[in-house]
Design an enzyme around this catalytic site. Sequence first.
Site, short mmCIF file in Angstrom:
data_model
loop_
_atom_site.label_atom_id
_atom_site.label_comp_id
_atom_site.label_asym_id
_atom_site.label_seq_id
_atom_site.Cartn_x
_atom_site.Cartn_y
_atom_site.Cartn_z
N THR A 32 0.84 -1.20 0.00
CA THR A 32 0.00 0.00 0.00
C THR A 32 0.87 1.25 0.00
O THR A 32 1.94 1.27 0.63
CB THR A 32 -0.88 -0.01 1.26
OG1 THR A 32 -1.72 -1.17 1.21
CG2 THR A 32 -1.77 1.23 1.35
N ASP A 85 6.22 -4.13 -1.57
CA ASP A 85 5.64 -3.01 -0.82
C ASP A 85 6.70 -1.94 -0.57
O ASP A 85 7.90 -2.21 -0.61
CB ASP A 85 5.09 -3.52 0.52
CG ASP A 85 4.11 -2.56 1.16
OD1 ASP A 85 3.85 -1.47 0.59
OD2 ASP A 85 3.60 -2.88 2.25
N ASP A 88 8.43 3.31 5.07
CA ASP A 88 8.69 4.69 5.53
C ASP A 88 10.16 4.85 5.90
O ASP A 88 10.70 5.95 5.75
CB ASP A 88 7.78 5.00 6.72
CG ASP A 88 6.32 4.91 6.30
OD1 ASP A 88 5.94 5.65 5.39
OD2 ASP A 88 5.59 4.06 6.83
N LYS A 98 6.95 0.71 8.77
CA LYS A 98 5.87 0.83 7.81
C LYS A 98 4.60 1.29 8.55
O LYS A 98 4.56 1.30 9.75
CB LYS A 98 5.60 -0.51 7.11
CG LYS A 98 6.75 -0.90 6.20
CD LYS A 98 6.49 -2.17 5.40
CE LYS A 98 5.14 -2.23 4.78
NZ LYS A 98 4.81 -1.07 3.94
N GLY A 100 2.82 4.26 7.45
CA GLY A 100 2.46 5.65 7.18
C GLY A 100 1.09 5.77 6.52
O GLY A 100 0.39 6.77 6.71
N GLU A 107 -0.45 -5.47 5.88
CA GLU A 107 0.85 -5.58 5.21
C GLU A 107 1.70 -6.64 5.90
O GLU A 107 2.36 -7.45 5.24
CB GLU A 107 1.57 -4.22 5.24
CG GLU A 107 0.91 -3.18 4.36
CD GLU A 107 1.47 -1.77 4.53
OE1 GLU A 107 1.23 -0.95 3.63
OE2 GLU A 107 2.15 -1.49 5.53
C1 5RP Z 1 1.50 2.05 4.16
C2 5RP Z 1 2.98 1.87 4.14
C3 5RP Z 1 3.73 2.43 2.99
O1 5RP Z 1 4.47 1.38 2.41
C4 5RP Z 1 4.65 3.50 3.46
O2 5RP Z 1 3.90 4.48 4.15
C5 5RP Z 1 5.42 4.15 2.30
O3 5RP Z 1 4.53 4.88 1.50
P1 5RP Z 1 4.98 5.60 0.18
O4 5RP Z 1 5.30 4.52 -0.82
O5 5RP Z 1 3.76 6.41 -0.21
O6 5RP Z 1 6.18 6.47 0.47
O7 5RP Z 1 3.57 1.29 5.01
O8 5RP Z 1 0.94 1.60 5.36
#
Ligand code: 5RP
Length: 223
Positions: A32, A85, A88, A98, A100, A107
Amino acid sequence: MNQDQLKQAVAQAAVDHILPHLDSKSVIGVGTGSTANFFIDALAKHKAEFDGAVASSEATAARLKGHGIPVYDLNTVSELEFYIDGADESDAHLNLIKGGGAALTREKIVAAVAKTFICIADGSKLVSVLGAFPLPVEVIPMARSHVARQLVKLGGDPVYREGVLTDNGNIILDVHNLSIVNPPQLEAQINAIVGVVTNGLFAARPADLLLLGTAEGVQTLRR
Ligand code: 5RP
């Protein structure tokens, strides 16, 4: 290259990495966030070359379906070769923060099932010590204050993520000011607090491969 172009480059690198291993029965775990979204868009061009996907969030399921990629319930899938995936933060051992996007629990479940977890991220996500990014913790709503008090005892400053409910109907506490020198230990300690569903440390099950987007190209880090 801007950050989105770096994310696009690692998303394409992940597609290139998995394509030779796919066949008509392959089901792929998909994460995500914005980097995962670039991956979905790149993967969709090859949708005839695999069976379908398991999604780590409702948002990802919607995007996959929008491309005409079948989405399966994890319980109906016996094997996942790959989970792809974003993150963060990652350290050099591929321990991750992770969540964010508030999808950390699903996940973590999909990552646990997959044989190979490929993390895709732009270069800004690689850090020497995890914790500058506030650590997300998914919490059963009635346990919010109790869990917050326990997180303070562990040295963190938890902040309630206002207006956010996870796909599982729970709330998120973002824990600031942690310097995470022992990620597996802290992951276990936080998960042991009653009322915690899970936290965003992926150290018990880190990534196997990190594809990192940099100005010099996509770098590959292995555990
Ligand atoms: C979502 C997550 C995302 O993988 C993480 O926030 C990174 O997001 P992005 O690819 O938009 O930088 O853990 O729950």
